[in-house]
Scaffold this motif. Sequence first.
Motif, mmCIF file in Angstrom:
data_model
loop_
_atom_site.group_PDB
_atom_site.id
_atom_site.type_symbol
_atom_site.label_atom_id
_atom_site.label_comp_id
_atom_site.label_asym_id
_atom_site.label_seq_id
_atom_site.Cartn_x
_atom_site.Cartn_y
_atom_site.Cartn_z
ATOM 1 N N PRO A 21 0.825 -1.211 0.000
ATOM 2 C CA PRO A 21 0.000 0.000 0.000
ATOM 3 C C PRO A 21 0.857 1.258 0.000
ATOM 4 N N MET A 22 0.278 2.315 -0.583
ATOM 5 C CA MET A 22 0.947 3.606 -0.557
ATOM 6 C C MET A 22 1.008 4.110 0.879
ATOM 7 N N ARG A 23 2.146 4.682 1.249
ATOM 8 C CA ARG A 23 2.266 5.235 2.601
ATOM 9 C C ARG A 23 1.639 6.613 2.674
ATOM 10 N N SER A 24 0.934 6.847 3.733
ATOM 11 C CA SER A 24 0.342 8.164 3.922
ATOM 12 C C SER A 24 1.358 9.081 4.584
ATOM 13 N N GLU A 25 1.020 10.379 4.643
ATOM 14 C CA GLU A 25 1.908 11.343 5.287
ATOM 15 C C GLU A 25 2.128 10.988 6.752
ATOM 16 N N LYS A 26 1.141 10.288 7.349
ATOM 17 C CA LYS A 26 1.263 9.929 8.754
ATOM 18 C C LYS A 26 2.380 8.909 8.975
ATOM 19 N N SER A 27 2.789 8.236 7.888
ATOM 20 C CA SER A 27 3.856 7.253 8.018
ATOM 21 C C SER A 27 5.222 7.906 8.176
ATOM 22 N N PHE A 28 5.288 9.212 7.880
ATOM 23 C CA PHE A 28 6.555 9.932 7.942
ATOM 24 C C PHE A 28 6.419 11.106 8.903
ATOM 25 N N PRO A 29 6.332 10.855 10.184
ATOM 26 C CA PRO A 29 6.133 11.955 11.135
ATOM 27 C C PRO A 29 7.323 12.900 11.136
ATOM 28 N N VAL A 30 7.023 14.172 11.298
ATOM 29 C CA VAL A 30 8.067 15.183 11.375
ATOM 30 C C VAL A 30 8.538 15.278 12.816
ATOM 31 N N THR A 31 9.804 15.029 13.020
ATOM 32 C CA THR A 31 10.343 15.104 14.369
ATOM 33 C C THR A 31 11.212 16.340 14.509
ATOM 34 N N GLU A 32 11.156 16.942 15.647
ATOM 35 C CA GLU A 32 11.957 18.115 15.925
ATOM 36 C C GLU A 32 13.049 17.742 16.919
ATOM 37 N N GLU A 33 14.237 18.302 16.696
ATOM 38 C CA GLU A 33 15.307 18.092 17.642
ATOM 39 C C GLU A 33 15.007 18.864 18.920
ATOM 40 N N VAL A 34 15.413 18.330 20.025
ATOM 41 C CA VAL A 34 15.137 18.964 21.312
ATOM 42 C C VAL A 34 16.419 19.559 21.868
ATOM 43 N N SER A 35 16.357 20.827 22.242
ATOM 44 C CA SER A 35 17.527 21.485 22.806
ATOM 45 C C SER A 35 17.697 21.090 24.260
ATOM 46 N N SER A 36 18.961 21.004 24.688
ATOM 47 C CA SER A 36 19.228 20.705 26.093
ATOM 48 C C SER A 36 18.936 21.911 26.989
ATOM 49 N N GLY A 37 18.916 23.101 26.410
ATOM 50 C CA GLY A 37 18.664 24.311 27.184
ATOM 51 C C GLY A 37 19.162 25.536 26.441
ATOM 52 N N PRO A 38 18.821 26.739 26.922
ATOM 53 C CA PRO A 38 19.214 27.981 26.238
ATOM 54 C C PRO A 38 20.716 28.112 26.038
ATOM 55 N N ALA A 39 21.496 27.760 27.031
ATOM 56 C CA ALA A 39 22.948 27.897 26.914
ATOM 57 C C ALA A 39 23.491 26.994 25.808
ATOM 58 N N GLU A 40 22.997 25.768 25.743
ATOM 59 C CA GLU A 40 23.446 24.830 24.710
ATOM 60 C C GLU A 40 22.997 25.295 23.325
ATOM 61 N N VAL A 161 17.431 33.610 19.359
ATOM 62 C CA VAL A 161 17.991 32.357 18.854
ATOM 63 C C VAL A 161 17.096 31.193 19.262
ATOM 64 N N VAL A 162 16.646 30.434 18.266
ATOM 65 C CA VAL A 162 15.814 29.254 18.520
ATOM 66 C C VAL A 162 16.602 28.003 18.123
ATOM 67 N N HIS A 163 16.076 26.857 18.504
ATOM 68 C CA HIS A 163 16.852 25.629 18.305
ATOM 69 C C HIS A 163 16.844 25.137 16.870
ATOM 70 N N ASP A 164 15.648 25.068 16.245
ATOM 71 C CA ASP A 164 15.595 24.449 14.920
ATOM 72 C C ASP A 164 14.675 25.220 13.983
ATOM 73 N N VAL A 165 14.600 24.744 12.737
ATOM 74 C CA VAL A 165 13.829 25.433 11.703
ATOM 75 C C VAL A 165 12.333 25.474 12.010
ATOM 76 N N PRO A 166 11.696 24.355 12.423
ATOM 77 C CA PRO A 166 10.259 24.434 12.725
ATOM 78 C C PRO A 166 9.921 25.508 13.759
ATOM 79 N N GLU A 167 10.768 25.637 14.789
ATOM 80 C CA GLU A 167 10.517 26.662 15.800
ATOM 81 C C GLU A 167 10.664 28.060 15.204
ATOM 82 N N SER A 168 11.616 28.223 14.310
ATOM 83 C CA SER A 168 11.797 29.539 13.686
ATOM 84 C C SER A 168 10.598 29.902 12.817
#
Length: 215
Positions: A21-40, A161-168
């Motif tokens: 079967p064709m995969r739906s968009e739900k088969s490829f979830p978008v994951t965001e990287e998680v920052s350890s904190g503002p300093a990092e 300054v934000v961690h990743d592109v989705p947050e920006s």
Amino acid sequence: MSARKDILARVRGATADVVSPMRSEKSFPVTEEVSSGPAETLELFAENVADYRAQVLRVEPGGIADAIANALREHGCGSVVVPGGLEEAWVGAIGSVATVVPDSPSLTSADLDGIDGVVTASAIGIATTGTIVLDHREDQGRRAITLVPDTHICVIRADQVVHDVPESVRRLRPQAGDARPLTWISGPSATSDIELERVEGVHGPRTLVVVLATG
């Protein structure tokens, strides 16, 4: 049978036994990287910006004006175009070492090509990519002034300054009726020829100095 029908018939014949079967968009979830904190996040941002051969100057907020003046001296900028909304203290620091050229629609690309540098604020910094985004508000000016002069000094605050592109993208999402052009900057302008020789300054500033206010 037309050529188009012939091609489609061959494709159908070649894929007739494909039953997965064709995969739906739900088969490829978008994951965001998680920052350890503002300093990092700030550390990662500075590291990735420098990796693009940009100069990073970390200062306290009260040291921004001096950092701008010192960077202009270091890079030999005798004339600097400034957007109308730039902080007065920064403009004063620029005027102490160079000729201040207020931006105006009457300044053509040829005029800007004769100016050594530009100083702007910024909208967002992205840590995972080392990218700075301008949304060309009053303290950043129109796009042309950040693309033509040879040196761009860009000021960014730690809280921008934000961690990743989705947050920006979430932060940059415009309000209704407030859509703006965006310029995404990852280091000084650079390209490579067929022999993979890196050449800087072809499509924009040859030198990028990022003044990062971390206090």
